[in-house]
Motif scaffolding. Structure first.
Motif, PDB file in Angstrom:
ATOM      1  N   LYS A 125       0.846  -1.245   0.071  1.00  0.00           N
ATOM      2  CA  LYS A 125      -0.022  -0.146   0.102  1.00  0.00           C
ATOM      3  C   LYS A 125       0.743   1.314   0.046  1.00  0.00           C
ATOM      4  N   ASP A 126       2.128   1.188   0.256  1.00  0.00           N
ATOM      5  CA  ASP A 126       2.957   2.330   0.306  1.00  0.00           C
ATOM      6  C   ASP A 126       3.642   2.524  -0.962  1.00  0.00           C
ATOM      7  N   ILE A 127       3.421   1.835  -1.942  1.00  0.00           N
ATOM      8  CA  ILE A 127       3.728   2.109  -3.388  1.00  0.00           C
ATOM      9  C   ILE A 127       2.997   3.095  -4.049  1.00  0.00           C
ATOM     10  N   PRO A 128       3.392   4.200  -4.509  1.00  0.00           N
ATOM     11  CA  PRO A 128       2.698   5.259  -5.183  1.00  0.00           C
ATOM     12  C   PRO A 128       2.017   4.879  -6.536  1.00  0.00           C
ATOM     13  N   VAL A 129       1.044   4.967  -6.693  1.00  0.00           N
ATOM     14  CA  VAL A 129       0.157   4.492  -8.012  1.00  0.00           C
ATOM     15  C   VAL A 129      -0.277   5.630  -8.767  1.00  0.00           C
ATOM     16  N   VAL A 130       0.113   5.724  -9.928  1.00  0.00           N
ATOM     17  CA  VAL A 130      -0.366   6.842 -11.037  1.00  0.00           C
ATOM     18  C   VAL A 130      -1.164   6.395 -11.845  1.00  0.00           C
ATOM     19  N   ILE A 131      -2.225   6.839 -12.274  1.00  0.00           N
ATOM     20  CA  ILE A 131      -3.420   6.115 -13.315  1.00  0.00           C
ATOM     21  C   ILE A 131      -3.180   7.229 -14.606  1.00  0.00           C
ATOM     22  N   MET A 132      -3.215   6.124 -15.718  1.00  0.00           N
ATOM     23  CA  MET A 132      -3.271   7.009 -16.902  1.00  0.00           C
ATOM     24  C   MET A 132      -4.457   6.777 -17.764  1.00  0.00           C
ATOM     25  N   SER A 133      -5.007   7.893 -18.386  1.00  0.00           N
ATOM     26  CA  SER A 133      -6.361   7.523 -19.170  1.00  0.00           C
ATOM     27  C   SER A 133      -6.360   8.374 -20.446  1.00  0.00           C
ATOM     28  N   SER A 134      -7.168   8.007 -21.559  1.00  0.00           N
ATOM     29  CA  SER A 134      -6.956   8.929 -22.867  1.00  0.00           C
ATOM     30  C   SER A 134      -8.234   9.514 -22.580  1.00  0.00           C
ATOM     31  N   GLU A 135      -9.099   9.240 -21.553  1.00  0.00           N
ATOM     32  CA  GLU A 135     -10.348  10.098 -21.467  1.00  0.00           C
ATOM     33  C   GLU A 135     -10.483  10.905 -20.381  1.00  0.00           C
ATOM     34  N   ASN A 136     -10.980  11.975 -20.536  1.00  0.00           N
ATOM     35  CA  ASN A 136     -10.686  13.040 -19.268  1.00  0.00           C
ATOM     36  C   ASN A 136     -12.221  13.131 -18.629  1.00  0.00           C
ATOM     37  N   VAL A 137     -12.442  12.116 -17.580  1.00  0.00           N
ATOM     38  CA  VAL A 137     -13.676  11.988 -17.064  1.00  0.00           C
ATOM     39  C   VAL A 137     -13.479  12.473 -15.565  1.00  0.00           C
ATOM     40  N   LEU A 190      -8.549   9.296  -7.401  1.00  0.00           N
ATOM     41  CA  LEU A 190      -7.541   9.925  -6.519  1.00  0.00           C
ATOM     42  C   LEU A 190      -8.023   9.632  -4.941  1.00  0.00           C
ATOM     43  N   GLU A 191      -9.469   9.617  -4.888  1.00  0.00           N
ATOM     44  CA  GLU A 191      -9.890   9.254  -3.452  1.00  0.00           C
ATOM     45  C   GLU A 191      -9.385   8.008  -3.217  1.00  0.00           C
ATOM     46  N   GLU A 192      -9.379   6.915  -3.899  1.00  0.00           N
ATOM     47  CA  GLU A 192      -8.835   5.812  -3.598  1.00  0.00           C
ATOM     48  C   GLU A 192      -7.245   5.566  -3.185  1.00  0.00           C
ATOM     49  N   GLY A 193      -6.656   6.791  -3.534  1.00  0.00           N
ATOM     50  CA  GLY A 193      -5.368   6.595  -3.123  1.00  0.00           C
ATOM     51  C   GLY A 193      -4.254   6.846  -4.176  1.00  0.00           C
ATOM     52  N   ALA A 194      -4.539   7.163  -5.536  1.00  0.00           N
ATOM     53  CA  ALA A 194      -3.557   7.378  -6.560  1.00  0.00           C
ATOM     54  C   ALA A 194      -2.835   8.580  -6.114  1.00  0.00           C
ATOM     55  N   GLU A 195      -1.642   8.837  -6.680  1.00  0.00           N
ATOM     56  CA  GLU A 195      -1.165  10.028  -6.385  1.00  0.00           C
ATOM     57  C   GLU A 195      -1.202  10.871  -7.559  1.00  0.00           C
ATOM     58  N   GLU A 196      -1.622  10.575  -8.574  1.00  0.00           N
ATOM     59  CA  GLU A 196      -1.857  11.492  -9.740  1.00  0.00           C
ATOM     60  C   GLU A 196      -2.613  10.755 -10.867  1.00  0.00           C
ATOM     61  N   PHE A 197      -3.328  11.569 -11.792  1.00  0.00           N
ATOM     62  CA  PHE A 197      -3.762  11.039 -12.730  1.00  0.00           C
ATOM     63  C   PHE A 197      -3.620  11.460 -14.170  1.00  0.00           C
ATOM     64  N   LEU A 198      -2.720  11.062 -14.976  1.00  0.00           N
ATOM     65  CA  LEU A 198      -2.297  11.644 -16.338  1.00  0.00           C
ATOM     66  C   LEU A 198      -3.197  11.292 -17.382  1.00  0.00           C
ATOM     67  N   LEU A 199      -3.368  12.166 -18.154  1.00  0.00           N
ATOM     68  CA  LEU A 199      -4.196  12.101 -19.342  1.00  0.00           C
ATOM     69  C   LEU A 199      -3.189  11.948 -20.593  1.00  0.00           C
ATOM     70  N   LYS A 200      -3.522  10.983 -21.401  1.00  0.00           N
ATOM     71  CA  LYS A 200      -2.873  10.439 -22.574  1.00  0.00           C
ATOM     72  C   LYS A 200      -2.900  11.252 -23.753  1.00  0.00           C
ATOM     73  N   PRO A 201      -2.100  11.631 -24.515  1.00  0.00           N
ATOM     74  CA  PRO A 201      -0.756  10.947 -24.366  1.00  0.00           C
ATOM     75  C   PRO A 201       0.162  11.491 -23.294  1.00  0.00           C
ATOM     76  N   VAL A 202       0.695  10.746 -22.617  1.00  0.00           N
ATOM     77  CA  VAL A 202       1.561  11.226 -21.822  1.00  0.00           C
ATOM     78  C   VAL A 202       2.848  11.710 -22.288  1.00  0.00           C
ATOM     79  N   LYS A 203       3.273  12.791 -21.727  1.00  0.00           N
ATOM     80  CA  LYS A 203       4.454  13.597 -22.177  1.00  0.00           C
ATOM     81  C   LYS A 203       5.699  13.409 -21.235  1.00  0.00           C
ATOM     82  N   LEU A 204       6.869  13.675 -21.580  1.00  0.00           N
ATOM     83  CA  LEU A 204       8.101  13.741 -20.876  1.00  0.00           C
ATOM     84  C   LEU A 204       7.850  14.423 -19.660  1.00  0.00           C
ATOM     85  N   SER A 205       7.197  15.604 -19.700  1.00  0.00           N
ATOM     86  CA  SER A 205       6.848  16.428 -18.547  1.00  0.00           C
ATOM     87  C   SER A 205       6.141  16.098 -17.503  1.00  0.00           C
ATOM     88  N   ASP A 206       5.191  15.150 -17.981  1.00  0.00           N
ATOM     89  CA  ASP A 206       4.382  14.378 -16.944  1.00  0.00           C
ATOM     90  C   ASP A 206       5.324  13.377 -16.189  1.00  0.00           C
TER      91      ASP A 206
END
Length: 187
Positions: free
Chosen positions: A108-120, A128-144
């Motif tokens: 549970k201490d491992i950070p989890v980041v979710i990616m998705s192509s849909e902005n919902v 995020l409520e379930e404990g994800a650190e970040e939600f990235l929208l695809k296409p994921v960029k180097l800055s992300d």
């Protein structure tokens, strides 16, 4: 320059059922100097993290003296510092994977980041409520990808600092006591 190469490389587990997306995120993570393991499903990710084995007693190898060292109550085969997963996958979604990780004491201490192509927004908030650190929208960029480093350090710090934190709290209360007595002696 020699110092840079000695910097520990963090290990990221990337989970995506799309080969194209998996290759892309793998390349971005490597560019950002992470070590990467890429898998194509949530169940493979859990297997890699040793979680499937925990549930299923039949796959335990009997503890014999020679494999005893490798068998520290089925610890993770590999140390993973961060998990980045796609949201939409068959069988197990990124959200399901996130929940399983957050329910496991060992993961549970491992950070989890979710990616998705849909902005919902509702989906993003749920993750995020379930404990994800970040939600990235695809296409994921180097800055992300570069934004991920602080999460890893925080995850690592969580493990290390818990005891230090308690110690600091105690020291703080003791030292403020000491200051107070010194202060009182002045008058």
């Amino acid at each position: 320059m020699a110092l840079l190469s000695a910097e520990p490389r963090f290990h990221v587990l990337a989970v995506d059922d799309s080969l194209v997306d998996r290759k892309l995120i793998e390349r971005l993570l490597k560019t950002s100097s992470f070590n990467v393991t890429a898998v194509d499903s949530g169940s493979k990710a859990l297997e890699l993290l040793g979680l499937v084995r925990e549930r299923n007693g039949s796959t335990h190898s009997p503890i014999s003296p020679e494999n005893h060292q490798h068998h520290h109550h089925h610890q993770q085969e590999i140390e993973v510092n961060l998990i980045i997963t796609d949201y939409c996958m068959p069988e197990m979604t990124g959200y399901d994977l996130l929940r399983k990780i957050k329910e496991s004491d060992s993961l549970k201490d491992i950070p989890v980041v979710i990616m998705s192509s849909e902005n919902v927004p509702s989906r993003i908030n749920r993750c995020l409520e379930e404990g994800a650190e970040e939600f990235l929208l695809k296409p994921v960029k180097l800055s992300d990808v570069n934004k991920l480093k602080p999460f890893i350090c925080r995850g690592k710090a969580k493990e290390l600092d818990f005891n230090n934190l308690k110690r600091k709290e105690m020291e703080k209360s003791q030292s403020s006591e000491r200051t107070r007595t010194k202060y009182n002696e002045l008058f």
